[in-house]
Design a protein around this motif. Structure first.
Motif, PDB file in Angstrom:
ATOM      1  N   VAL A  89       0.835  -1.203   0.000  1.00 59.92           N
ATOM      2  CA  VAL A  89       0.000   0.000   0.000  1.00 59.92           C
ATOM      3  C   VAL A  89       0.866   1.248   0.000  1.00 59.92           C
ATOM      4  O   VAL A  89       0.583   2.226  -0.710  1.00 59.92           O
ATOM      5  N   LEU A  90       1.942   1.243   0.786  1.00 60.91           N
ATOM      6  CA  LEU A  90       2.863   2.381   0.825  1.00 60.91           C
ATOM      7  C   LEU A  90       3.488   2.629  -0.540  1.00 60.91           C
ATOM      8  O   LEU A  90       3.517   3.774  -1.028  1.00 60.91           O
ATOM      9  N   ILE A  91       3.985   1.579  -1.175  1.00 57.19           N
ATOM     10  CA  ILE A  91       4.652   1.724  -2.471  1.00 57.19           C
ATOM     11  C   ILE A  91       3.681   2.236  -3.531  1.00 57.19           C
ATOM     12  O   ILE A  91       4.000   3.153  -4.311  1.00 57.19           O
ATOM     13  N   LEU A  92       2.483   1.662  -3.574  1.00 59.30           N
ATOM     14  CA  LEU A  92       1.525   2.031  -4.613  1.00 59.30           C
ATOM     15  C   LEU A  92       0.953   3.432  -4.395  1.00 59.30           C
ATOM     16  O   LEU A  92       0.788   4.193  -5.356  1.00 59.30           O
ATOM     17  N   SER A  93       0.656   3.764  -3.141  1.00 58.49           N
ATOM     18  CA  SER A  93       0.008   5.049  -2.875  1.00 58.49           C
ATOM     19  C   SER A  93       0.995   6.215  -2.846  1.00 58.49           C
ATOM     20  O   SER A  93       0.592   7.365  -3.082  1.00 58.49           O
ATOM     21  N   GLN A  94       2.261   5.939  -2.566  1.00 59.45           N
ATOM     22  CA  GLN A  94       3.242   7.020  -2.469  1.00 59.45           C
ATOM     23  C   GLN A  94       4.226   7.008  -3.646  1.00 59.45           C
ATOM     24  O   GLN A  94       4.309   7.979  -4.398  1.00 59.45           O
ATOM     25  N   LEU A  95       4.957   5.908  -3.806  1.00 57.62           N
ATOM     26  CA  LEU A  95       5.993   5.864  -4.832  1.00 57.62           C
ATOM     27  C   LEU A  95       5.406   5.866  -6.239  1.00 57.62           C
ATOM     28  O   LEU A  95       5.835   6.632  -7.106  1.00 57.62           O
ATOM     29  N   GLN A  96       4.418   5.004  -6.475  1.00 54.54           N
ATOM     30  CA  GLN A  96       3.804   4.949  -7.804  1.00 54.54           C
ATOM     31  C   GLN A  96       3.190   6.294  -8.181  1.00 54.54           C
ATOM     32  O   GLN A  96       3.377   6.787  -9.302  1.00 54.54           O
ATOM     33  N   THR A  97       2.474   6.907  -7.241  1.00 54.25           N
ATOM     34  CA  THR A  97       1.847   8.200  -7.494  1.00 54.25           C
ATOM     35  C   THR A  97       2.887   9.271  -7.777  1.00 54.25           C
ATOM     36  O   THR A  97       2.713  10.098  -8.680  1.00 54.25           O
ATOM     37  N   ALA A  98       3.984   9.260  -7.013  1.00 55.01           N
ATOM     38  CA  ALA A  98       5.042  10.259  -7.220  1.00 55.01           C
ATOM     39  C   ALA A  98       5.681  10.116  -8.598  1.00 55.01           C
ATOM     40  O   ALA A  98       5.953  11.115  -9.274  1.00 55.01           O
ATOM     41  N   ILE A  99       5.914   8.879  -9.036  1.00 55.31           N
ATOM     42  CA  ILE A  99       6.524   8.654 -10.358  1.00 55.31           C
ATOM     43  C   ILE A  99       5.604   9.144 -11.467  1.00 55.31           C
ATOM     44  O   ILE A  99       6.042   9.826 -12.408  1.00 55.31           O
ATOM     45  N   ILE A 100       4.317   8.810 -11.374  1.00 54.11           N
ATOM     46  CA  ILE A 100       3.367   9.246 -12.398  1.00 54.11           C
ATOM     47  C   ILE A 100       3.262  10.767 -12.430  1.00 54.11           C
ATOM     48  O   ILE A 100       3.227  11.385 -13.500  1.00 54.11           O
ATOM     49  N   ASN A 101       3.234  11.404 -11.261  1.00 52.84           N
ATOM     50  CA  ASN A 101       3.146  12.864 -11.206  1.00 52.84           C
ATOM     51  C   ASN A 101       4.393  13.518 -11.783  1.00 52.84           C
ATOM     52  O   ASN A 101       4.309  14.562 -12.445  1.00 52.84           O
ATOM     53  N   MET A 102       5.567  12.935 -11.558  1.00 53.03           N
ATOM     54  CA  MET A 102       6.797  13.477 -12.143  1.00 53.03           C
ATOM     55  C   MET A 102       6.770  13.379 -13.660  1.00 53.03           C
ATOM     56  O   MET A 102       7.166  14.318 -14.368  1.00 53.03           O
ATOM     57  N   LEU A 103       6.287  12.257 -14.176  1.00 52.19           N
ATOM     58  CA  LEU A 103       6.168  12.104 -15.632  1.00 52.19           C
ATOM     59  C   LEU A 103       5.187  13.123 -16.204  1.00 52.19           C
ATOM     60  O   LEU A 103       5.413  13.671 -17.293  1.00 52.19           O
ATOM     61  N   ALA A 104       4.115  13.388 -15.482  1.00 49.70           N
ATOM     62  CA  ALA A 104       3.134  14.362 -15.949  1.00 49.70           C
ATOM     63  C   ALA A 104       3.704  15.775 -15.935  1.00 49.70           C
ATOM     64  O   ALA A 104       3.477  16.559 -16.864  1.00 49.70           O
ATOM     65  N   MET A 105       4.456  16.103 -14.894  1.00 48.91           N
ATOM     66  CA  MET A 105       5.043  17.436 -14.803  1.00 48.91           C
ATOM     67  C   MET A 105       6.086  17.674 -15.885  1.00 48.91           C
ATOM     68  O   MET A 105       6.267  18.802 -16.356  1.00 48.91           O
ATOM     69  N   ASN A 106       6.766  16.600 -16.316  1.00 50.45           N
ATOM     70  CA  ASN A 106       7.761  16.727 -17.384  1.00 50.45           C
ATOM     71  C   ASN A 106       7.143  16.691 -18.774  1.00 50.45           C
ATOM     72  O   ASN A 106       7.859  16.833 -19.769  1.00 50.45           O
ATOM     73  N   GLY A 107       5.833  16.490 -18.856  1.00 49.05           N
ATOM     74  CA  GLY A 107       5.170  16.443 -20.147  1.00 49.05           C
ATOM     75  C   GLY A 107       5.219  15.093 -20.826  1.00 49.05           C
ATOM     76  O   GLY A 107       4.790  14.958 -21.980  1.00 49.05           O
ATOM     77  N   THR A 108       5.752  14.065 -20.146  1.00 48.08           N
ATOM     78  CA  THR A 108       5.817  12.725 -20.741  1.00 48.08           C
ATOM     79  C   THR A 108       4.409  12.170 -20.960  1.00 48.08           C
ATOM     80  O   THR A 108       4.144  11.494 -21.955  1.00 48.08           O
ATOM     81  N   ARG A 150      -0.797  17.388 -16.132  1.00 48.89           N
ATOM     82  CA  ARG A 150      -0.757  17.096 -14.702  1.00 48.89           C
ATOM     83  C   ARG A 150      -2.072  16.484 -14.230  1.00 48.89           C
ATOM     84  O   ARG A 150      -2.077  15.515 -13.450  1.00 48.89           O
ATOM     85  N   ALA A 151      -3.187  17.039 -14.691  1.00 46.92           N
ATOM     86  CA  ALA A 151      -4.483  16.505 -14.285  1.00 46.92           C
ATOM     87  C   ALA A 151      -4.673  15.082 -14.815  1.00 46.92           C
ATOM     88  O   ALA A 151      -5.239  14.222 -14.132  1.00 46.92           O
ATOM     89  N   ARG A 152      -4.175  14.830 -16.027  1.00 45.78           N
ATOM     90  CA  ARG A 152      -4.295  13.475 -16.578  1.00 45.78           C
ATOM     91  C   ARG A 152      -3.403  12.501 -15.812  1.00 45.78           C
ATOM     92  O   ARG A 152      -3.750  11.333 -15.637  1.00 45.78           O
ATOM     93  N   GLY A 153      -2.240  12.970 -15.357  1.00 52.14           N
ATOM     94  CA  GLY A 153      -1.384  12.126 -14.536  1.00 52.14           C
ATOM     95  C   GLY A 153      -2.065  11.743 -13.237  1.00 52.14           C
ATOM     96  O   GLY A 153      -2.007  10.591 -12.799  1.00 52.14           O
ATOM     97  N   HIS A 154      -2.738  12.720 -12.610  1.00 47.91           N
ATOM     98  CA  HIS A 154      -3.498  12.420 -11.395  1.00 47.91           C
ATOM     99  C   HIS A 154      -4.599  11.411 -11.687  1.00 47.91           C
ATOM    100  O   HIS A 154      -4.848  10.501 -10.890  1.00 47.91           O
ATOM    101  N   LEU A 155      -5.280  11.580 -12.823  1.00 44.14           N
ATOM    102  CA  LEU A 155      -6.364  10.672 -13.189  1.00 44.14           C
ATOM    103  C   LEU A 155      -5.859   9.240 -13.363  1.00 44.14           C
ATOM    104  O   LEU A 155      -6.467   8.287 -12.853  1.00 44.14           O
ATOM    105  N   MET A 156      -4.743   9.080 -14.068  1.00 43.19           N
ATOM    106  CA  MET A 156      -4.173   7.753 -14.266  1.00 43.19           C
ATOM    107  C   MET A 156      -3.797   7.116 -12.933  1.00 43.19           C
ATOM    108  O   MET A 156      -4.049   5.928 -12.692  1.00 43.19           O
TER     109      MET A 156
END
Length: 324
Positions: free
Chosen positions: A241-260, A270-276
């Motif tokens: 739960v820790l890995i999925l809710s914190q690490l996975q979310t952080a990685i997806i948000n970083m990719l969204a902020m970089n425009g990936t 960014r909003a689409r990254g949050h949605l995913m």
């Protein structure tokens, strides 16, 4: 048009859409997807409520609170992700709620391991001649030369304090973040050196690491004693739960902020990254809820005491030495 001769939809730079905008733009696939994910989040909460009733009726009072809190990690995060999926503008608040709840879960899981051993007094009696191995993750896994520490009341208090500080500070920093946000001084998506968000997030990262250390130390100490109550898979679920809710979310948000992650109106990158991230979490937390229910759905009997074990061994040895 920018330097690379690419045109951008102006909606890609807008704030997250309102809930009504999402509902009006859903196609058949979107309706099915949102319906299935909402159903999963709802079933997770219903399973959790049913489990709370079972625990309230079947479990001793000293374990009720800890087990209910730990069982609620996946359903609560799944429910908050579902709310964030339907109401993107509330994502910051749903994420804060999930993170705050999990901070309390870490402390409660430490308490649960102690209570499964019979409480503080029984734990200290059982571990009177044993030691804690402190060269464990996430703080000191690379320091095998660290000495072992005798199990004392003071040491047990420090372990509790190390985990409890995260639960308290997470609540404090969440309230502080909301206060700063109301004054336009906090933006969860900002990563500038002068932004409050980056300093608060870094501080919480340090406190999280400190809180995980006592939990890891206690788990290594009691995993053999509590193997019969499936403490290993329970600890694995908490880590997952820790890995999925914190690490996975952080990685997806970083990719969204970089425009990936590409923009898809009415969602910005960014909003689409949050949605995913939210859609993945709903599915993952639903599966974890089912697994957690199987792990905690059992008859709760006290762990055999050390003295009773020794007496049984003496009786068995005497009976074998004096056959009838």
């Amino acid at each position: 048009m920018d330097e690379t001769n690419r045109t951008f939809d102006p909606r890609c730079r807008q704030d997250p859409p309102f809930a009504i905008e999402i509902i009006l733009q859903l196609d058949i696939f979107g309706i099915v997807l949102y319906s299935v994910l909402t159903f999963m989040a709802t079933v997770s909460m219903l399973i959790y409520l049913e489990e709370c009733v079972y625990i309230y009726k079947k479990v001793a009072s000293n374990k009720k609170s800890a087990i209910i809190w730990v069982n609620g990690a996946a359903p609560v995060i799944g429910a908050m992700s579902c709310l964030g999926m339907w109401i993107p503008k509330a994502t910051m608040f749903t994420d804060m709620t999930s993170a705050t709840y999990f901070a309390i879960v870490l402390f409660k899981f430490l308490i649960l391991m102690i209570e499964e051993c019979g409480g503080d007094e029984a734990f200290l009696k059982r571990s009177a001649k044993k030691t804690f191995k402190i060269s464990t993750g996430p703080c000191c896994c690379c320091c095998p030369c660290l000495p072992v520490v005798p199990v004392t009341r003071r040491c047990l208090f420090l372990l509790k304090l190390g985990s409890f500080q995260f639960a308290v500070l997470k609540v404090v920093f969440t309230i502080l973040s909301i206060v700063l946000w109301t004054n336009d001084n906090y933006d969860a998506t900002s990563a500038g050196i002068n932004d409050a968000a980056i300093w608060i997030n870094c501080g919480m990262g340090v406190f999280t690491t400190i809180a995980l250390w006592p939990v890891g130390i206690m788990f290594l100490h009691v995993r053999e004693t509590l193997r019969r109550v499936k403490i290993v898979p329970k600890f694995a679920m908490v880590q997952l739960v820790l890995i999925l809710s914190q690490l996975q979310t952080a990685i997806i948000n970083m990719l969204a902020m970089n425009g990936t992650i590409a923009c898809s109106p009415p969602y910005s990158s960014r909003a689409r990254g949050h949605l995913m991230s939210q859609q993945l979490l709903i599915l993952e937390m639903f599966i974890i809820t089912l697994v957690t229910r199987m792990l905690y759905r059992r008859e709760y009997e006290p762990i055999p005491d050390v003295d009773s074990d020794e007496e049984k061994k003496m009786i068995c040895s005497e009976s074998s030495a004096n056959p009838v």
